[in-house]
Design an enzyme around this catalytic site. Structure first.
Site, mmCIF file in Angstrom:
data_model
loop_
_atom_site.group_PDB
_atom_site.id
_atom_site.type_symbol
_atom_site.label_atom_id
_atom_site.label_comp_id
_atom_site.label_asym_id
_atom_site.label_seq_id
_atom_site.Cartn_x
_atom_site.Cartn_y
_atom_site.Cartn_z
ATOM 1 N N LYS A 69 0.833 -1.323 0.042
ATOM 2 C CA LYS A 69 -0.021 0.310 0.281
ATOM 3 C C LYS A 69 0.555 1.446 -0.026
ATOM 4 O O LYS A 69 2.340 1.791 0.331
ATOM 5 C CB LYS A 69 -1.091 0.128 1.419
ATOM 6 N N SER B 285 -9.707 2.432 2.444
ATOM 7 C CA SER B 285 -8.914 3.167 2.061
ATOM 8 C C SER B 285 -7.846 1.586 1.280
ATOM 9 O O SER B 285 -7.063 2.513 -0.309
ATOM 10 C CB SER B 285 -8.167 4.039 2.490
ATOM 11 N N SER C 227 -10.303 0.140 7.227
ATOM 12 C CA SER C 227 -9.580 0.086 5.706
ATOM 13 C C SER C 227 -8.726 -0.582 5.054
ATOM 14 O O SER C 227 -8.560 -1.345 3.984
ATOM 15 C CB SER C 227 -8.475 1.015 5.378
#
Ligand SMILES: [Mg+2]
Ligand SMILES: [Zn+2]
Lengths: 488, 495, 95
Positions: free
Chosen positions: B76, B156, B180
């Site tokens: 990420k 997210s 997330s």
């Protein structure tokens, strides 16, 4: 305890000054409060900055155990309560030398609670200044505004260094008291070894809160004068600020609470142009840091290593060593001076040692602009020399010569005296010969003595000393002279 | 390239010499190139990836392999890692290349993992649809039955979810501040674990809300996620909130253990009136699957659940408003052009650098901390937080784990333009565990009527990941969720 | 507790985020909606409840006092938008 108050006489009556200090003292430690960067003064710009200090993304603070211990130690040094549970908060504001956009500080739960510092007033009495709290916080970096006309330069070397903010109650009533408090605090910190107290390097600076009021009234509106960096400037700033406030009040105005700056060149304070009051620091507990917990055992362990502090030391010097209050004060104000004295006093009587240090040694150091640590004469040398005086080996006058030789060339006092033939003559035969000669050549003075002007014996002593190059033992000279003249 | 289904299979193939790490990395890079339409990866650096793979092969040749030796993973964009940019998918960090490695990615590297690149996400991890990224929305590989409409992968960690679901990698890192990891896992049919707060170091991960953020693994299978978590977890002295507790063997917990005798709590407050029938059904199925394997299902109460979302939307923005103050255009990142003075530099760099959602949260966070509001909002929310944690403590005195739906809905269309509050509701089942610091995971459970995946959430007590993972594996076995999305995003010939 | 345009402007100024003409009105609406929604907390009785910070570690771990630089000055300045002779450079600051 006496109340020393500087009164300002205005046209409409008298005013009293009320002062509180927030002293920022740099903690003596190898590394910063929350990072491993070194704290040494004077390094190349941004060379002592870790990723944490520059607030790079994802960087986190981890506290330095020594900084915590130093704060506890300082708290114990001012007889304060130590809060075994404390916490760090973020103080949020934007400034180029504040990389995180917040300062990690302790608003709600400081590590040290209330304590006190004793100061000496001009009349010799003492007064207690209460300390509200000491908290740990990060220093900011440094912005330099004069390298370029259009830009400011930012150096983060200081950013993140541990500070203790020592906040007093508004207990001071004059510039003198504020100066005495700041000096005393600095002395205590140096004794403790928790701050070097070097105000010219910024290791200690004061925010000065000043207000005025008519006697008997409640506290007036205060102004905060930021970052004043010498005892003298603190006193000047208070004097100027108090006068300014009185003038405003007397002309019908009211004091606006604001942040001001002191200009050492003019001796005046002026309002900061940037609007400090527009700030809203939005303090909240720092979510990167668990509570700071110290145990009673840790506090006790620190307490066990506490040095004798200036007040205790002074008391001992007066009560046990028989020094005058004044000499004891002068010697104890600085830990290095006091240690030097104690070292000297191992070889010689304390009072004599104190006289030599506060007199000849301090005079010479002052003249040469040297600190006690840089003294060319060591405590041992001075102590041995004073020991020679005490033993009657040399006179005080000769000692001044020995002192001068040691200052210039060094050497062991006994050797200097031996090699240069400076030893006091105590051989009565040799002295008697000189006296006999003198009596024979000064009939008028002998007659004067005999007629009752016995004070003239001083002249005889002086002549003998002169004849012997100052080496005759003055006690013996006196004794022999008196005996011979009285026999005549 | 031969498809691998699990990290374990891939590891075995590497050990046997059927394939090399370099071959795997190359094949993955080619695959990623073809799947560029998903917009999952936002920064790649094949040179770095291949060098890592080569080094891995060399270690393997010397019998020095780690637990993830040669396994290609996606990272990420919130993680700082050497060789790649780390922009938090924000304009304000455009061009930022960290010269340091986050603790978690460092551990993955140390065990031999090969990094394929940085994955898309909501800007500063603020969002539940991956639409606030400066790189544009990431696309869910799943589409509703018979539809060609692009859907969000959740957020997210949308890039991580999309990449794993599309088979671009078998595992990816995610972070979870309010859901997330779990919500996108649910919306893409994969496994996502948010560990206990303090289990994984936050050092080197771009902060959103410090007291809530946790890194965790996202993978197709519980065992793979458990293995990754084993590597990612562990004490780090650089993070003062990092736990010193030993890390149990999560991989063992995922395999060969059963849930017989476990008490599974069903928090009745999660079953509000608005809960869709499909979600309710899947939840009931999940409870039944566990019961079938010998677990006892017990209804429990979490009475303060209704306040969790509001408390979260005070605490997270408050912390974020402070954490994001460092993006000021002075030391790194974007600086507005020709600032007329310092204030202009700050205000314009930040106005130009942050997207709308980030700005909104910074403003909310600044507001709730500002003088006069601190007690009414921030302290109030932190008090509610204690009540929520107390609810869980009480529940965990009765049960071992809790079972809930992960998300209140399946994937929704990109550009649906939900208003902020509707978007915030995506986290309704996930935020309370972040507030309480508890571990939670999402396990794919079933496809809904539109053929879109939905997950179930298991919540454990603090540092109780082992049982949670065991139960997660039990759900996985029962759910038999083996479907994969049709690779519509691949060029015709490669589907 | 509804949000006014003034509040939004004050908060934006505190947060150092420039807002354009007209943007304040939109933000006022959005923030107002969020703040009104948050007011649900008013219904929750929190009297006598200590706020919880949420961190699972309950005592601060400490670092030894060792000065150590793991990075160079270049690492610190590498991403700087403007620098000069080892300093970060910003527009002139008054005071
Ligand atoms: Mg102050
Ligand atoms: Zn301070």
């Amino acid at each position: 305890m006496s109340q020393e108050t500087t009164i300002i006489e205005g046209d409409t009556g008298i005013f009293e000054i009320v002062v509180g200090l927030e002293v920022h003292a740099q903690v003596l430690s190898q590394a910063k409060l929350f990072s491993s960067a070194p704290t040494a003064f004077g390094a190349a710009p941004n060379s002592q900055v870790t990723l944490v200090d520059a607030a790079l993304p994802g960087m986190l603070p981890v506290i330095n155990e020594v900084c915590v211990a130093q704060a506890v130690r300082t708290g114990l040094g001012i007889n304060a309560e130590i809060n075994l549970w404390s916490r760090f908060d973020r103080k949020n504001y934007f400034y180029p030398d504040l990389p995180q956009g917040y300062q990690i500080s302790q608003l709600y739960h400081p590590i040290v609670g209330e304590g006190s510092v004793e100061i000496e007033l001009e009349d010799g009495s003492s007064k207690t200044i209460r300390v509200e709290r000491i908290h740990l916080e990060q220093d900011a970096g440094k912005s330099i505004h004069d390298l370029d006309p259009r830009s400011s330069h930012v150096d983060l070397n200081r950013s993140g260094i541990a500070l203790m903010e020592i906040v007093s109650f508004p207990d001071m009533r004059s510039p003198h008291e504020a100066g005495a408090y700041l000096s005393k605090l600095r002395s205590i910190l140096r004794y403790l070894g928790t701050c070097d107290g070097n105000m010219d390097q910024g290791s200690m600076r004061a925010d000065v809160n000043v207000s005025v009021r008519r006697p008997g009234e409640g506290l007036g509106t205060r102004c905060e004068i930021k970052n004043v960096n010498s005892v003298r400037f603190v006193q000047q700033a208070i004097a100027h600020e108090a006068r300014r406030q009185v003038e405003i009040i007397e002309s019908g105005g009211s004091i606006k609470q604001e942040t001001r700056l002191f200009d050492p060149d003019t001796g005046e304070t002026r309002a900061m142009r940037s609007k400090e009051d527009a700030h809203d620091y939005r303090y909240f507990p720092d979510p990167d840091l668990p509570p700071l917990v110290v145990t009673q055992e840790q506090v006790d362990a620190i307490r066990a290593t506490m040095p004798e502090l200036p007040d205790q030391k002074k008391k001992r010097f007066v009560e046990e060593l028989g020094l005058t209050d004044y000499d004891a004060s002068v010697l104890c104000a600085d830990r290095a001076n006091a240690s030097f004295f104690e070292e000297v006093a191992k070889f010689a009587p304390a009072k004599l040692a104190a006289n030599w240090i506060t007199g000849d040694l301090f005079g010479a150091l002052n003249k040469a602009e040297l600190s006690i640590a840089e003294s060319p004469i060591s405590a041992t040398q001075l102590g041995q020399m004073i020991g020679l005086i005490d033993d009657g080996k040399i006179s005080g006058k000769i000692a001044k010569q020995v002192f001068e030789i040691m200052w210039q060339e060094g050497g062991v006092p006994a050797d200097i005296v031996e090699e240069r033939g400076l030893a006091q003559v105590s051989d009565t035969g040799a002295i008697e010969a000189v006296i006999d000669q003198l009596i024979a050549t000064s009939p008028e003075n002998v007659a004067a003595y005999k007629s009752g002007k016995t004070k003239i014996i001083g002249w005889f002593v002086g002549q003998v000393m002169k004849e012997t190059g100052g080496k005759a033992n003055p006690g013996i000279v006196n004794q022999l002279l008196k005996a011979k003249l009285d026999q005549l | 390239m031969r498809e691998f289904d699990t990290i374990q299979q891939m590891s075995e193939a590497l050990s046997r010499g059927d394939v090399t790490a370099v071959e795997l990395a190359e094949a993955h890079l080619v695959h990623m190139e073809k799947a560029v339409g998903l917009n999952a990866f936002v920064d790649t650096n094949p040179e770095v990836t291949l060098a890592q793979a080569k080094a891995s092969d060399e270690r393997r040749a010397k019998q020095e392999g780690g637990r993830l030796e040669g396994i290609p993973l996606g990272i990420k964009d919130l993680f700082c890692t050497l060789g790649f940019s780390a922009n938090s998918c924000s304009r304000i960090l455009a061009g930022f290349r960290p010269n340091y490695e986050s603790h978690v990615t460092g551990r993955l590297r140390a065990e031999g993992a090969v990094f394929l690149g940085k994955l898309n996400m909501d800007e500063f991890a603020m969002g539940s649809s991956n639409e606030t990224s400066v790189h544009g929305p990431c696309i869910n590989p799943w589409r509703a039955e018979g539809s060609e409409q692009n859907l969000v992968p959740g957020g997210s960690s949308g890039g991580s979810a999309s990449a794993v679901a599309a088979g671009l990698c078998l595992g990816a890192t995610g972070t979870d501040t309010g859901g997330s990891i779990r919500q996108p896992a649910s919306l893409t049919g994969i496994v996502g674990i948010k560990p206990t707060y303090g289990r994984c170091s936050r050092w080197g991960i771009i902060a959103f809300a410090s007291s809530l953020d946790q890194a965790g693994p996202m993978a197709r299978h519980v065992a793979d996620a458990a293995l990754m978590l084993n590597v990612m977890a562990g004490h780090d002295p650089r993070d003062a909130t990092s736990s010193t507790l030993p890390v149990p063997d999560f991989t063992a917990a995922a395999m060969g253990k059963d849930v017989k005798g476990m008490k599974i709590g069903i928090p009745k407050e999660f079953a509000g009136d608005n809960l869709g029938a499909d979600i309710r059904k899947i939840w009931e199925n999940g409870a039944q699957w566990l019961a079938d394997q010998g677990a006892e299902i017990i209804e429990v109460g979490l009475p303060h659940t209704e306040y969790a979302l509001a408390a979260y939307y005070i605490i997270a923005p408050a912390e974020a408003s402070s954490n994001l103050a460092r993006y000021d255009g002075v030391r790194y990142g974007r600086r507005a052009e020709n600032p007329k003075d310092l204030e202009d530099l700050y205000a314009r760099s930040r106005a130009e650098g942050f997207g709308d959602e980030v700005k909104r949260r910074i403003l909310v966070g600044t507001h709730v901390l500002s003088s006069g509001y601190y007690d009414a909002y921030y302290n109030k929310a932190q008090s509610v937080r204690r009540l929520i944690r107390n609810d869980f403590t009480k529940a965990f005195s009765q049960v071992d784990l809790l079972l809930t739906p992960t998300s209140p809905n399946a994937a929704f269309p990109i550009g649906a333009e939900l208003d902020p509050l509707d978007m915030y509701l995506n986290d309704v089942f996930t935020v309370s565990t972040n507030l309480a610091g508890l571990p939670a995971m999402s396990v794919p459970a079933a496809l809904n009527a539109q053929n879109l995946p939905l997950g179930l959430q298991l919540i454990g007590p603090a540092f109780g990941e082992e049982k949670m993972i065991t139960a997660g594996a039990a759900l996985e076995r029962a759910a038999k969720f083996h479907v994969r999305p049709t690779p519509w995003w691949m060029p015709e010939g490669d589907r | 507790m509804s949000v006014t345009v003034d509040t939004v402007c004050k908060v934006a100024r505190l947060a150092r985020i420039h807002i354009q003409e007209g943007e304040a009105e939109r933000l006022t609406g959005e923030l107002g909606q969020i703040m009104d929604w948050i007011d649900v907390l008013g219904r929750c009785d929190t009297s006598n409840v200590e706020p919880l910070a949420g961190i699972t570690v309950d005592e601060m771990p400490m670092r030894r006092d060792e000065a150590l630089m793991n990075n160079s000055r270049d690492d610190i300045l590498a991403n700087a938008p403007a620098q000069d002779e080892g300093y970060f450079v910003v527009p002139k600051v008054v005071e």
